[in-house]
Enzyme design. Sequence first.
Site, PDB file in Angstrom:
ATOM      1  CG  ASN A   7      -1.930   1.032   1.222  1.00  0.00           C
ATOM      2  OD1 ASN A   7      -1.804   1.789   0.720  1.00  0.00           O
ATOM      3  ND2 ASN A   7      -2.577   1.457   2.696  1.00  0.00           N
ATOM      4  CE  LYS A   9      -0.007   3.084   5.050  1.00  0.00           C
ATOM      5  NZ  LYS A   9       0.117   3.125   6.529  1.00  0.00           N
ATOM      6  CG  HIS A  91      -6.141   1.469   5.193  1.00  0.00           C
ATOM      7  ND1 HIS A  91      -5.208   1.988   6.454  1.00  0.00           N
ATOM      8  CD2 HIS A  91      -4.536   0.823   5.693  1.00  0.00           C
ATOM      9  CE1 HIS A  91      -4.626   2.357   6.628  1.00  0.00           C
ATOM     10  NE2 HIS A  91      -4.116   1.047   5.661  1.00  0.00           N
ATOM     11  CD  GLU A 160      -3.201  -3.343   6.990  1.00  0.00           C
ATOM     12  OE1 GLU A 160      -2.212  -2.818   6.689  1.00  0.00           O
ATOM     13  OE2 GLU A 160      -3.612  -2.285   6.985  1.00  0.00           O
ATOM     14  N   GLY A 166       2.480   1.832  10.748  1.00  0.00           N
ATOM     15  CA  GLY A 166       3.397   2.743  10.961  1.00  0.00           C
ATOM     16  C   GLY A 166       3.765   3.293  11.922  1.00  0.00           C
ATOM     17  CB  SER A 196       5.021  -2.568  11.836  1.00  0.00           C
ATOM     18  OG  SER A 196       4.881  -1.018  12.417  1.00  0.00           O
TER      19      SER A 196
HETATM   20  P1  13P Z   1       2.915   0.191   7.566  1.00  0.00           P
HETATM   21  O1  13P Z   1       3.500  -0.961   7.348  1.00  0.00           O
HETATM   22  O2  13P Z   1       3.761   1.036   7.180  1.00  0.00           O
HETATM   23  O3  13P Z   1       2.627  -0.501   9.492  1.00  0.00           O
HETATM   24  O4  13P Z   1       1.410   0.263   7.203  1.00  0.00           O
HETATM   25  C1  13P Z   1       0.692  -0.869   7.683  1.00  0.00           C
HETATM   26  C2  13P Z   1      -0.437  -0.442   6.236  1.00  0.00           C
HETATM   27  O5  13P Z   1      -1.493   0.376   6.889  1.00  0.00           O
HETATM   28  C3  13P Z   1      -0.281  -1.400   4.785  1.00  0.00           C
HETATM   29  O6  13P Z   1      -1.962  -1.085   4.874  1.00  0.00           O
END
Ligand code: 13P
Length: 236
Positions: A7, A9, A91, A160, A166, A196
Amino acid sequence: MAIIASNFKTNHTRKTTSYFVEEVNKYLVSNNVSSDVYIFPTSTSLDKFETIPTLNIGVQNAYATQKGSFTGEIGTEQLDEFDVNTILIGHSERRHILGESQEEIAKKFAFYSELGYKIIYCVGEPLEVKEEGLEKTLEYIYSQFEGIDINYENLILAYEPIWAIGTGVTATLEDITDVHSALKSKIEKPLLYGGSVKVDNVRDICSLHGVDGALIGTASWIIEDFIQILENTKDL
Ligand code: 13P
């Protein structure tokens, strides 16, 4: 076969996305890797990418419409232009930062499932709920299935935990196993873990019983790392 999803983002440009997709495609082809791979770029970076069938490009979000007056949103008219038929829904960043309600999410899910889209549907609890224990955590997660057709055939789930997204704090293997086995006993769909996930822990996480793959943010944005992640999970 493991399912590995990246992802993006709000990261990467049109140019770097196209390089990234090309490199991943090259890696999968030349190493004969048959994992199911998903990349979710920003919608401004969509394009007609040339990829093998196991490398899918999806969108991080779209509105439940073909077209119309929804400032700042895109609909299927724009997705069709790039043959996109995969979407992330639910999400936590859309739920908590962009304020999408369960009702709106369910509406979006209904719209895109009606069209046959592959949906990666995300659920996960905030830290204060996790601290109340597994029972409360599951209760919270189950409430995120309100209005969602869990029998939809093109559905992939992603667990998640918000406190792991993050933050660099990955859920423990035990935490992941607890939630995944509970979810798996209720819903027979592929289930990814996200939060993570990194080059160094992706294999352990994806080897757990009840984990079918990973949905990765931060650690997937550098091409070399993402390829290493694919390499570390190619035989799972
Ligand atoms: P991180 O891998 O940065 O923790 O993010 C996970 C996420 O939200 C994937 O959609």
